[in-house]
Design an enzyme around this catalytic site. Structure first.
Site, PDB file in Angstrom:
ATOM      1  N   THR A  43       0.991  -4.750   4.290  1.00 20.99           N
ATOM      2  CA  THR A  43       0.764  -5.054   5.704  1.00 20.99           C
ATOM      3  C   THR A  43       0.075  -6.397   5.932  1.00 20.99           C
ATOM      4  OG1 THR A  43      -1.352  -3.856   5.679  1.00 20.99           O
ATOM      5  CG2 THR A  43       0.627  -2.619   6.296  1.00 20.99           C
ATOM      6  N   THR A 101       0.809  -1.215   0.000  1.00 18.50           N
ATOM      7  CA  THR A 101       0.000   0.000   0.000  1.00 18.50           C
ATOM      8  C   THR A 101       0.844   1.267   0.000  1.00 18.50           C
ATOM      9  OG1 THR A 101      -1.781  -1.139   1.181  1.00 18.50           O
ATOM     10  CG2 THR A 101      -1.786   1.255   1.279  1.00 18.50           C
TER      11      THR A 101
END
EC number: 3.5.1.1
Length: 668
Positions: A198, A20
């Site tokens: 993540t 991200t």
């Protein structure tokens, strides 16, 4: 170990795998865009300020800011529409040599002739099978500063994977690829930061903690919940925090940095898909807390004491899986799950390691264990450990299931995959190693040692003072002697009343005395005194007021540096040629990559002073020449001088230290 007083600049390699942090909004949602992250960092002066002409570089003091402001300069905007208005000759376009296990792409960068973005065509060369090399432009941060004092800069390069991967697509081959990238660049860089999505970051940090064997440098994984492309994001804090810690401290572990906290990589799990505080480490406190100050819990940092060179383990079996118990699970389901080619299973049990007490279920587990499947029991609870306190837990042990302590599911799974990939280990050895902390991944039962009494504290201080006096005193030749005495047991209470002694005060006193003593012992080649220091180690004291632990010596006594020279005890022993002291320090966890204030390693001093055996010992322990040894040309200058004078012995020593004498040009 704090590197802020070591050398003027540290080098960090950022391995950008995707995630991200570098995404942009596309037609179908967030997606990775090649080279966006590199370009964004290059245009932000907090991440890249080669000329030190930005507001960040000139705001360490009021005087500095006013001087910069009155000069009429402004923070340069380095993009294709606003050229930098400084002479092109002053722009340092430093290129760093990077190696990779895959072809290396080169991002657009600043051209040295007109300072506008332009593709720099750097050739990527294949130097051997699956090893590629290229020159990548480096970025450099402003200097760290505190109270008006300028510190070090961090020079870093970004090795971007092609293609960039969403973390949900990461697999075991990618873990091996990351470990390989670190191994290929290990001697060139001081630390490594891996940018990663993540969702599976805790799996990767756990896997790398095992694959990176005998690690002596800092490796940090980080990412973001909100990408850097968004105005409000957590990407800047996470990346800048990871970069700062990697560039200023030697924490020889694979770590994970998120939301101002550095965790041990094999102790974390992703606990939230929504919060910026996305990760938790319920069974082990953070290694570093970043607030107004950066607080490192040095007593929890692993010290490598096996004296082996770093290497990356490049295999991991994929025949492992996780099975979560639930009420009503059938034996047929368990048998079907445990069929070949499965070699290892993480069994997520109830509570403290309990399972349904059905004979058919226990028989299915026992049959698999007898067949050679390694089954590891962990708790479904995020916090806590498995134990044999309940009868329902002991039945698993009787079936052959191995207790996994307080390991996380991610850690237990990757540890199994790592151990089962080693053909030299038998099933019995794998089961034994599962219960053994290899990288600090599980907690051993607490010891029963009681806190030291006041009398013990005074005795310890007396012993330290006696060693200091003995080493500091010159031969007396009949002159007066200095004697240090301690109170007898019958006067212990009186001494306590006079001193108002506490454990924290004892630790503070020892922390002042021990650094002086350990350097003195190394300088005098006094092995007994050095062993006395290292065996004492000044452990952390019990919790004080507010629940805070009193830290004695950052990095441990074995790595304490002299404030005037920045040298560690290993520097001193190597310079003086004490083989016994060097060996003892390495066994106690001395860091071979530390550099002193002049930027020199202990290996450099051993080679410069001609101590061949110490050079060999340091190289076996993973030592490399670095910093000003190489960049300042000191090692090559020493070899050149030895060559000119015909000193073959010195040339041989420098060759053993890692200098490639075949590439040196000797001026006539």
């Amino acid at each position: 170990m704090d590197l802020s007083s070591q050398s003027d600049e540290s080098r960090v390699l950022i391995i950008y795998t995707g995630g991200t942090i570098g995404m942009l909004v596309g037609p179908s949602g967030y997606r990775n865009e090649p080279y966006f992250l590199t370009e964004t960092l290059r245009c932000q002066s907090r991440f890249h300020d080669p000329l030190e002409d930005s507001l960040f570089s000139n705001s360490a003091s009021v005087e500095g800011y006013r001087k910069w402001s009155n000069s009429g300069r402004t923070t340069p905007v380095r993009d294709e529409f606003t050229p930098v208005t400084v002479p092109s000759a002053t722009l340092p376009l430093s290129m760093l040599t990077i190696r990779s296990s895959r072809p290396i792409g080169v991002a657009p960068t600043l051209s040295p002739d007109n300072l506008t973005p332009r593709n720099v065509h750097t050739e990527c060369t294949q130097i051997s099978e699956d090893v590629y090399e290229a020159q990548l432009p480096s970025l450099v941060t402003p200097r760290s500063s505190a109270h008006g004092k300028k510190g070090k800069r961090i020079r870093y390069a970004i090795l971007e994977w092609n293609p960039l991967l969403d973390s949900s697509n990461i697999d075991t081959d990618d873990w091996i690829g990351m470990a390989t990238e670190i191994e290929l660049n290990y001697a060139t860089f001081d630390a490594f930061v891996i940018l990663h999505g993540t969702d599976t970051m805790s799996y990767t940090s756990s896997a790398l903690s095992f694959l990176l064997e005998d690690l002596g440098k800092t490796v940090i994984l980080t990412g973001a919940q909100i990408p850097l492309s968004q105005l409000r994001n957590d990407a800047i804090d996470n990346l800048l925090g990871a970069l700062t810690i990697a560039g200023h401290y030697i924490i020889p572990e694979c770590c994970l940095f998120f939301n101002h906290t550095l965790y041990r990589g094999n102790r974390v799990s992703k606990s939230s898909s929504y919060d910026l505080n996305a990760f938790s480490s319920p069974n082990f406190r953070p290694l570093v807390n970043v607030g107004i100050d950066i607080v490192v819990n040095w007593n929890d940092v692993i010290r490598q004491t096996n004296m082996r060179r770093f290497k990356a383990h490049k295999t991991m079996t994929s025949h492992v899986a996780t099975l979560r118990l639930f009420p009503g699970i059938t034996a047929d389901t368990v048998r079907a799950f445990l069929t070949p080619p499965l070699k290892g299973v993480v069994l997520e049990t109830f509570g403290a390691g309990n399972a349904p007490q059905r004979a058919d279920l226990m028989s299915a587990l026992s049959e698999a264990c007898e067949r050679g499947v390694v089954i590891v029991a962990i708790s479904q609870c995020a916090k806590g450990s498995v134990s044999d306190a309940y009868e329902t837990g002991r039945s698993l042990l009787q079936a052959g299931v191995v207790p996994g302590g307080d390991m996380t599911p991610e850690c237990a799974l990757t540890k199994l995959g790592y151990l089962l990939s080693k053909p030299e280990l038998s099933v019995v050895e794998v089961r034994e190693l599962i219960r053994t902390p290899l990288r600090g991944e599980l907690t051993l039962p607490p010891g029963s040692a009681a806190a030291p009494s006041i009398g013990q504290n005074l005795t310890n201080i007396h012993d330290v003072l006696a060693q200091v006096v003995r080493l500091s005193s010159q031969p007396s030749h009949g002159g007066p002697q200095i004697t240090v005495t301690s109170p007898s047991r019958e006067h212990e209470e009186d001494a306590a009343a006079q001193w108002s002694w506490t454990a924290a005060e004892a630790a503070s006193t020892e922390s002042v005395l021990f650094p002086f003593l350990v350097h003195l012992a190394a300088a005098r080649e006094d092995v007994p005194a050095l062993r006395f220091c290292l065996e004492s180690q000044v452990p952390s004291t019990p919790l004080g007021e507010g629940g805070k632990a009193h830290q004695a010596i950052a990095g441990g006594i074995v790595n304490c540096v002299d404030p005037s020279s920045g040298r560690s005890p290993l520097h001193v022993a190597s310079l003086n040629g004490s083989e016994a002291c060097v060996q003892l320090l390495l066994e106690a966890g001395a860091l071979v990559h530390l550099r002193d204030s002049l930027g020199h390693t202990a290996l450099y001093y051993a080679a410069r002073t001609g101590h061949e055996c110490i050079v060999e010992t340091l190289r076996k322990a993973g030592g490399n020449l670095g910093g000003s040894d190489v960049e300042g040309g000191f090692a090559s200058l020493a070899v050149t001088k030895a060559w000119r004078s015909g000193d073959e012995h010195a040339v041989r020593i420098w060759t053993k230290a890692g200098v490639d004498t075949s590439t040196l040009t000797i001026a006539q």
